[in-house]
Scaffold this active site. Structure first.
Site, PDB file in Angstrom:
ATOM      1  N   HIS A 191      36.556  50.491  38.106  1.00 32.21           N
ATOM      2  CA  HIS A 191      37.269  49.482  37.309  1.00 32.21           C
ATOM      3  C   HIS A 191      38.250  48.722  38.191  1.00 32.21           C
ATOM      4  CE1 HIS A 191      40.558  48.345  34.272  1.00 32.21           C
ATOM      5  NE2 HIS A 191      39.539  47.556  34.017  1.00 32.21           N
ATOM      6  N   SER A 192      38.220  47.392  38.068  1.00 29.78           N
ATOM      7  CA  SER A 192      39.249  46.521  38.600  1.00 29.78           C
ATOM      8  C   SER A 192      39.486  46.780  40.086  1.00 29.78           C
ATOM      9  CB  SER A 192      40.529  46.690  37.771  1.00 29.78           C
ATOM     10  OG  SER A 192      41.441  45.654  37.993  1.00 29.78           O
TER      11      SER A 192
END
Length: 351
Positions: A191-192
């Site tokens: 994620h991210s």
């Protein structure tokens, strides 16, 4: 929290934790451990899939982003366990349960503010001019005013990251390789700012990464990021290209026009594009929410990956009936439905 409907927890065959990537550094006070990454694992009694799933959090978050939601529901780790996957949840170096000290890890960036996090993650719809998709956001599971208990629970788990992006990525690659050496082949859910974990793990251990679900990964390619720049396209540290590149400046870049209104122009490589040979056999899905600021730029990551010979596809949640989500989709109201979509993708694409 009150009012949350709870299912019985999944029955586990095994659970535990360990650290990988432990380095030893001599300082004035003596020999110290540094650079380690915490790993929590859970194996369901009703395991239905041989490949485990490694969950990697973003920026100033920690593994708890996958363990639960700020309104008290089980997180993606539980959802994947219910789908029959063994799950490994990491706390990246100097974050969460991986201890931080400035003498060992360098300075931190600034801590996140309520204003920043509310505008980016919690309630972008309150500033609809920020980006075209902001007005579509509907899935935050609590209130948006300072003092709301769900907002406080979210903010309590967020913190600053090490300020040097190249150092962060070097730690990620070292610890990712050590984790795969220990557990064997796996599927990665990133994620991210944790998105570099997928690219760097596959580059270091190409036979061990069987698929990558990159949930709104750090980007777009070549972008400036907190603490540095994605000077190698996807990362701030070297990756293996074919033909080889000895320095970032050898990788030509050109701006590619956005495919439709509401999206932004993004950099890709100048043709002929160098390939990423260690990722060419790794199925990748870039997962993008309808109402995140990443909805305007994630296509650039997909374009870069495909251009470099990576079998990448773009999973836009709204095209699968999942509407109104923001960047923190794993803690929003419909997080279980999103997890089911990701589990279905793994079942179809991961060998």
């Amino acid at each position: 929290m009150d009012g949350v409907t709870r299912q019985a927890p999944p029955v586990l065959a095994d659970q535990g934790f360990f650290w990988v990537g432990v380095e030893r550094e001599e300082r004035a006070g003596g020999l110290m451990a540094a650079g380690q990454m915490f790993v929590q694992y859970m194996v369901p009694a009703a395991r239905r899939h041989a490949l485990p799933v490694v969950m990697v959090h973003g920026g100033g978050g920690q593994g708890l982003d996958y363990l639960g939601t700020p309104d008290g529901r089980p997180g993606w780790a539980t959802a994947f366990l219910r789908h029959g996957y063994a799950v490994y949840v990491v706390d990246r170096t100097a974050l969460g349960r991986s201890p931080y000290h400035p003498e060992l890890h360098g300075p931190l960036g600034p801590p996140p503010t309520y204003g920043l996090m509310r505008g980016r993650f919690v309630a972008p719809e309150l500033t609809p001019d920020a980006y075209p998709q902001a007005v579509l956001h509907t899935q935050w599971p609590g209130g948006t005013a300072v003092g709301d208990p769900v907002l406080d629970q979210f903010m309590a788990g967020q913190g600053p990251s090490v300020a040097d992006l190249a150092r962060v990525h070097a730690d990620i690659q070292r610890c990712a390789a050590a984790l795969l050496d220990r557990i064997g082949p796996a599927v990665l859910v990133t994620h991210s700012a944790g998105g570099s974990f997928g690219w760097l793990a596959a580059d270091a251990r190409p036979g061990q990464v069987r698929a990558i679900l990159a949930v709104e990964p750090q980007g777009p390619p070549f972008a400036a990021a907190p603490g540095g720049e994605l000077s190698w396209g996807l990362t701030a540290v070297p990756m293996r290209f074919d033909p080889p590149a000895a320095a970032p400046g050898e990788i030509g870049r050109e701006l590619r026009a956005a495919p439709r209104p509401g999206l932004q122009d993004c950099f890709v490589q100048a043709e002929p594009a160098r390939q990423l040979p260690n990722l060419r056999e790794v199925p990748v899905a870039v997962v993008t929410a309808e109402a995140s600021w990443k909805a305007a730029e994630d296509h650039g990551m997909v374009d870069f990956l495909r251009q470099a010979g990576v079998p990448a596809e773009h999973l836009r949640l709204e095209e699968h009936g999942l509407r109104g989500n923001g960047h923190m989709m794993m803690i929003e109201r419909n997080s279980d439905e999103i997890a089911a979509l990701l589990c279905d993708w793994i079942r179809r694409r991961a060998a």
